[in-house]
Design a protein around this motif. Structure first.
Motif, PDB file in Angstrom:
ATOM      1  N   GLN A 135      25.583  49.639  38.487  1.00  0.00           N
ATOM      2  CA  GLN A 135      24.778  49.747  37.273  1.00  0.00           C
ATOM      3  C   GLN A 135      25.271  50.949  36.467  1.00  0.00           C
ATOM      4  OE1 GLN A 135      22.551  47.333  36.815  1.00  0.00           O
ATOM      5  NE2 GLN A 135      22.123  48.050  34.771  1.00  0.00           N
ATOM      6  N   THR A 136      25.610  50.717  35.208  1.00  0.00           N
ATOM      7  CA  THR A 136      26.055  51.804  34.325  1.00  0.00           C
ATOM      8  C   THR A 136      25.138  51.853  33.110  1.00  0.00           C
ATOM      9  OG1 THR A 136      27.521  50.447  32.964  1.00  0.00           O
ATOM     10  CG2 THR A 136      28.443  51.320  35.013  1.00  0.00           C
ATOM     11  N   ALA A 137      25.383  52.838  32.253  1.00  0.00           N
ATOM     12  CA  ALA A 137      24.606  52.948  31.022  1.00  0.00           C
ATOM     13  C   ALA A 137      24.799  51.724  30.138  1.00  0.00           C
ATOM     14  CB  ALA A 137      25.002  54.213  30.267  1.00  0.00           C
ATOM     15  N   SER A 138      25.951  51.060  30.267  1.00  0.00           N
ATOM     16  CA  SER A 138      26.255  49.874  29.464  1.00  0.00           C
ATOM     17  C   SER A 138      25.800  48.580  30.124  1.00  0.00           C
ATOM     18  CB  SER A 138      27.752  49.796  29.200  1.00  0.00           C
ATOM     19  OG  SER A 138      28.210  50.982  28.612  1.00  0.00           O
ATOM     20  N   GLY A 139      25.254  48.672  31.332  1.00  0.00           N
ATOM     21  CA  GLY A 139      24.836  47.469  32.054  1.00  0.00           C
ATOM     22  C   GLY A 139      25.548  47.368  33.394  1.00  0.00           C
ATOM     23  N   THR A 140      25.498  46.189  33.979  1.00  0.00           N
ATOM     24  CA  THR A 140      26.107  45.967  35.289  1.00  0.00           C
ATOM     25  C   THR A 140      27.584  45.622  35.127  1.00  0.00           C
ATOM     26  OG1 THR A 140      23.996  45.124  36.112  1.00  0.00           O
ATOM     27  CG2 THR A 140      25.949  44.610  37.409  1.00  0.00           C
ATOM     28  N   VAL A 141      28.423  46.277  35.945  1.00  0.00           N
ATOM     29  CA  VAL A 141      29.861  45.992  35.916  1.00  0.00           C
ATOM     30  C   VAL A 141      30.337  45.640  37.323  1.00  0.00           C
ATOM     31  CG1 VAL A 141      30.374  47.477  33.942  1.00  0.00           C
ATOM     32  CG2 VAL A 141      30.479  48.434  36.241  1.00  0.00           C
ATOM     33  N   ALA A 142      31.330  44.783  37.397  1.00  0.00           N
ATOM     34  CA  ALA A 142      31.945  44.437  38.679  1.00  0.00           C
ATOM     35  C   ALA A 142      32.917  45.541  39.075  1.00  0.00           C
ATOM     36  CB  ALA A 142      32.667  43.100  38.571  1.00  0.00           C
ATOM     37  N   ILE A 143      32.929  45.884  40.367  1.00  0.00           N
ATOM     38  CA  ILE A 143      33.811  46.939  40.855  1.00  0.00           C
ATOM     39  C   ILE A 143      34.542  46.477  42.110  1.00  0.00           C
ATOM     40  CG2 ILE A 143      32.503  48.883  39.883  1.00  0.00           C
ATOM     41  CD1 ILE A 143      31.238  49.277  42.660  1.00  0.00           C
ATOM     42  N   ALA A 144      35.691  47.080  42.336  1.00  0.00           N
ATOM     43  CA  ALA A 144      36.476  46.834  43.545  1.00  0.00           C
ATOM     44  C   ALA A 144      36.670  48.170  44.258  1.00  0.00           C
ATOM     45  CB  ALA A 144      37.823  46.228  43.189  1.00  0.00           C
ATOM     46  N   GLU A 145      36.578  48.133  45.580  1.00  0.00           N
ATOM     47  CA  GLU A 145      36.744  49.370  46.351  1.00  0.00           C
ATOM     48  C   GLU A 145      38.219  49.577  46.693  1.00  0.00           C
ATOM     49  OE1 GLU A 145      35.332  50.286  50.633  1.00  0.00           O
ATOM     50  OE2 GLU A 145      33.687  50.896  49.304  1.00  0.00           O
ATOM     51  N   VAL A 146      38.679  50.828  46.558  1.00  0.00           N
ATOM     52  CA  VAL A 146      40.053  51.194  46.900  1.00  0.00           C
ATOM     53  C   VAL A 146      40.020  52.492  47.699  1.00  0.00           C
ATOM     54  CG1 VAL A 146      41.086  50.092  44.870  1.00  0.00           C
ATOM     55  CG2 VAL A 146      40.358  52.466  44.734  1.00  0.00           C
ATOM     56  N   ARG A 147      41.110  52.767  48.369  1.00  0.00           N
ATOM     57  CA  ARG A 147      41.251  54.051  49.058  1.00  0.00           C
ATOM     58  C   ARG A 147      42.384  54.806  48.378  1.00  0.00           C
ATOM     59  NH1 ARG A 147      40.049  56.432  54.228  1.00  0.00           N
ATOM     60  NH2 ARG A 147      39.110  54.501  54.966  1.00  0.00           N
ATOM     61  N   LEU A 148      42.100  56.037  47.938  1.00  0.00           N
ATOM     62  CA  LEU A 148      43.091  56.849  47.242  1.00  0.00           C
ATOM     63  C   LEU A 148      43.940  57.601  48.254  1.00  0.00           C
ATOM     64  CD1 LEU A 148      40.773  58.353  44.467  1.00  0.00           C
ATOM     65  CD2 LEU A 148      42.158  56.269  44.368  1.00  0.00           C
ATOM     66  N   ALA A 149      45.219  57.703  47.990  1.00  0.00           N
ATOM     67  CA  ALA A 149      46.083  58.506  48.863  1.00  0.00           C
ATOM     68  C   ALA A 149      45.648  59.963  48.781  1.00  0.00           C
ATOM     69  CB  ALA A 149      47.542  58.341  48.452  1.00  0.00           C
ATOM     70  N   THR A 150      45.530  60.499  47.538  1.00  0.00           N
ATOM     71  CA  THR A 150      45.071  61.880  47.355  1.00  0.00           C
ATOM     72  C   THR A 150      44.237  61.986  46.089  1.00  0.00           C
ATOM     73  OG1 THR A 150      47.064  62.484  46.111  1.00  0.00           O
ATOM     74  CG2 THR A 150      47.075  62.950  48.486  1.00  0.00           C
ATOM     75  N   LEU A 151      43.305  62.900  46.115  1.00  0.00           N
ATOM     76  CA  LEU A 151      42.537  63.293  44.937  1.00  0.00           C
ATOM     77  C   LEU A 151      42.517  64.815  44.941  1.00  0.00           C
ATOM     78  CD1 LEU A 151      40.669  62.575  42.519  1.00  0.00           C
ATOM     79  CD2 LEU A 151      38.761  62.799  44.096  1.00  0.00           C
ATOM     80  N   GLN A 152      43.097  65.413  43.905  1.00  0.00           N
ATOM     81  CA  GLN A 152      43.179  66.867  43.833  1.00  0.00           C
ATOM     82  C   GLN A 152      42.568  67.351  42.529  1.00  0.00           C
ATOM     83  OE1 GLN A 152      47.074  68.549  44.375  1.00  0.00           O
ATOM     84  NE2 GLN A 152      46.417  70.595  43.786  1.00  0.00           N
TER      85      GLN A 152
END
Length: 197
Positions: A135-152
């Motif tokens: 649920q976002t401010a713009s309504g419901t959006v479809a999402i896909a789950e991913v795994r990030l190698a790195t987040l810095q």
């Protein structure tokens, strides 16, 4: 009308408009013949103003990113993020080594990447399974789950963090609570967000 050519009616309309435009231009030149040089200079100035406005409009995202205050790292390792003019706290994270502008959002449950940012970070949004929704401010959006190698972010580096990619265009990516819960302390004071690892 046949093919890509103009029909007889369209040709007549075009000819009429060209004649009308020529007549108006001729009348304008006759009326301003004594001031022609000054009029031409004024038209040139207005033309430059118009081109400048188009350039600023086209480059506004880049300009606003450049003037947005940047996060800084204190000597004790804490990160200070100033509040932007829009009221949000912005950071530039390295997602899989790629700079991605993000909004720090305590209302978001996780790290959310826009399709464009996911693509730039080496993910293929067209090959993801958008089986969940958010649920976002713009309504419901479809999402896909991913795994990030790195987040810095600054000196804070995380490997293997889960994130979501939105199917639609959501705008800026979000840094939500899945990431923020890894921190030992979050403080908002005096228009600044202070993150402590």
């Amino acid at each position: 009308m046949t093919g890509n050519g103009l029909g007889e009616a369209e040709m007549m309309n075009l000819l009429y408009l060209l004649l009308l435009g020529g007549a108006l231009l001729g009348a304008f030149l006759l009326a301003s013949r004594g001031r022609l040089l000054r009029t031409a200079a004024q038209l040139a100035v207005w033309g430059l103003i118009f081109l400048g406005a188009i350039a600023v409009y086209g480059l506004w995202d880049d300009i606003s990113r450049q003037v947005r205050p940047a996060a800084s790292i204190l000597e004790d390792g804490r990160m200070v993020i100033p509040r932007g003019r829009d009221g949000h706290y912005h950071v530039t994270a390295l997602v899989n080594g790629t700079p991605v502008p993000m909004i720090v959002d305590t209302g978001a449950s996780g790290v959310v990447l826009s399709r464009e940012d996911a693509l730039r970070a080496g993910l293929d949004p067209d090959r993801l399974a958008y089986v969940n929704s958010a649920q976002t401010a713009s309504g419901t959006v479809a999402i896909a789950e991913v795994r990030l190698a790195t987040l810095q972010i600054g000196d804070f580096v995380d490997d293997g963090l889960f994130a979501s990619v939105t199917e639609g265009n959501q705008g800026l990516s979000l840094l939500g609570m899945d990431y923020l819960s890894r921190l030992s302390h979050i403080e908002i004071t005096g228009g600044e967000m202070i993150l402590t690892r």
